[in-house]
Design a protein around this motif. Structure first.
Motif, short mmCIF file in Angstrom:
data_model
loop_
_atom_site.label_atom_id
_atom_site.label_comp_id
_atom_site.label_asym_id
_atom_site.label_seq_id
_atom_site.Cartn_x
_atom_site.Cartn_y
_atom_site.Cartn_z
N ILE A 188 37.71 15.64 56.59
CA ILE A 188 36.47 15.86 55.71
C ILE A 188 36.81 16.09 54.45
O ILE A 188 37.55 17.43 54.27
N PRO A 189 37.01 15.38 53.37
CA PRO A 189 37.48 16.00 51.96
C PRO A 189 36.48 17.00 51.47
O PRO A 189 35.25 17.08 51.90
N ARG A 190 36.91 18.08 50.63
CA ARG A 190 36.47 18.84 50.43
C ARG A 190 35.02 18.73 49.61
O ARG A 190 33.99 19.31 49.76
N GLU A 191 35.18 17.76 48.67
CA GLU A 191 34.14 17.01 48.00
C GLU A 191 32.67 16.68 48.91
O GLU A 191 31.65 16.80 48.20
N ARG A 192 33.10 16.32 50.09
CA ARG A 192 31.98 15.69 51.00
C ARG A 192 31.19 16.98 51.38
O ARG A 192 30.11 16.55 52.36
N LEU A 193 31.61 17.97 51.36
CA LEU A 193 30.71 19.28 51.83
C LEU A 193 30.08 19.81 50.76
O LEU A 193 29.55 20.81 50.75
N THR A 194 30.00 19.04 49.37
CA THR A 194 29.14 19.64 48.35
C THR A 194 27.79 18.88 48.42
O THR A 194 27.71 17.84 48.96
N LYS A 195 26.64 19.75 47.98
CA LYS A 195 25.47 19.00 47.88
C LYS A 195 25.31 17.86 47.07
O LYS A 195 24.42 17.08 47.16
N ARG A 196 26.20 17.95 45.92
CA ARG A 196 26.01 16.63 44.96
C ARG A 196 26.42 15.48 45.83
O ARG A 196 25.84 14.38 45.75
N ILE A 206 37.29 17.10 60.92
CA ILE A 206 38.78 17.96 60.55
C ILE A 206 38.38 18.59 59.14
O ILE A 206 38.36 17.71 58.40
N PHE A 207 37.67 19.88 59.39
CA PHE A 207 37.28 20.15 58.27
C PHE A 207 38.47 20.56 57.23
O PHE A 207 39.45 21.39 57.71
N PRO A 208 38.26 20.92 55.87
CA PRO A 208 39.25 21.33 54.92
C PRO A 208 39.49 22.83 55.03
O PRO A 208 40.25 23.52 54.32
N VAL A 209 38.44 23.38 55.67
CA VAL A 209 38.28 25.02 55.65
C VAL A 209 38.47 25.61 56.93
O VAL A 209 37.97 24.71 57.94
#
Length: 305
Positions: free
Chosen positions: A221-229, A127-130
């Motif tokens: 899926i939290p937004r920060e987990r879609l970041t490359k960092r 479940i994506f945040p976007v």
């Protein structure tokens, strides 16, 4: 153990009261409490979050609330296990939303389960945040605990079970003393591997592991987990987790595994510079770096480091 309780469902949470209560409410609408139970384990949430959880559980009446003063996912799962009366123990992540027919479908799987099945993994869709689905590499999806494949199959040789939507036979978990507290999320670390270690241990005792895509949850899926960092850090901790798991298994192939990672790391370092961040090669570099650093004693001293 009460003979009339077939299934115990355990939800562990830490400072995600809204998500946990949403998960509980969805389960509450499905569960037949004559043969099943639901247990919420509060893993040292803050006082405000604790109060919110207690109030929400009281409104639902039937779920059992367990409070721990020490955080740690493996510790929370083991505490939930100690409260369970069922022959089967299902674990659902607090940020997961079970399908409306999750309970019904899982019971159908359990009714046909042979006596040597020790664990069963279910389907997990994101479940994506976007809006829309981001284009993620396979390794990135795996680090997000996504397994959206369908069908039913024996995965004893190649594990497909992910603990966010999983079910273990109580006898199998008891035989391996539950989840290892040396692994699993704790404090701010991304240490993992506790579910994989359990599968290794029960497999060595002769239990089979199954995958069945019929019982499904959506996983936020939290937004920060879609970041490359984040995904680079997750890959690095996965490498650390792999070595700590191998030590606990007393795995003799670890030397060759570490040597391979050490030789590959310089090449992967170059590829990670040339390739986009979050690419398979980039994530493999961070994974191997975690393997090497932990193997030579330079990793964090504890899971919360």
């Amino acid at each position: 153990m009460s003979l009339n309780v077939v299934l115990s469902v355990v939800v562990c949470t830490h400072n995600r009261a809204d998500d946990a209560l949403e998960c509980l409410r969805v389960l509450h609408e499905q569960i037949d409490y004559a043969t099943s139970e639901v247990i919420l384990v509060d893993s040292a949430s803050s006082p405000v979050q604790q109060q919110h959880l207690q109030s929400g559980v009281a409104d639902l009446e039937r779920p059992v609330y367990v409070r721990l003063e020490e955080a740690g996912l493996s510790l929370a799962r083991n505490s939930g296990l100690a409260q369970c009366k069922g022959e089967w123990i299902a674990f659902v992540d607090d940020d997961a939303v079970p399908d409306p027919n999750w309970y019904e479908k899982l019971l159908l799987v359990l009714r046909k389960a042979p006596g040597d099945w020790g664990a069963i993994g279910g389907r997990i869709v994101p479940i994506f945040p976007v809006s829309g689905s981001p284009n993620l590499e396979p390794r990135w999806k795996r680090y997000l605990s996504i397994n959206d494949t369908v069908g039913s199959r024996d995965c004893t040789a190649k594990f497909e079970l992910i603990a966010a939507n999983s079910c273990f036979r109580r006898a199998a978990l008891d035989a391996v003393s539950g989840f290892p507290t040396e692994l699993g999320r704790s404090k701010a670390s991304l240490l993992s591997g506790e579910d994989v270690l359990v599968m290794w241990r029960i497999r060595r005792l002769g239990w089979k592991i199954w995958y069945d895509g019929s019982f499904c949850v959506g996983h936020k899926i939290p937004r920060e987990r879609l970041t490359k960092r984040w995904v680079r850090a997750r890959a690095y901790w996965e490498g650390i987790s792999a070595i700590r798991m191998a030590r606990l298994l007393d795995d003799r192939v670890r030397v060759g595994f570490v040597l391979k990672a050490a030789l590959a790391t310089p090449v992967l370092a170059v590829l990670s510079i040339l390739m986009p961040k979050g690419n398979e090669w980039d994530l493999r570099f961070w994974y191997d770096l975690g393997v090497v650093i932990e193997s030579f004693g330079f990793g964090p001293k504890s899971s919360g480091a």
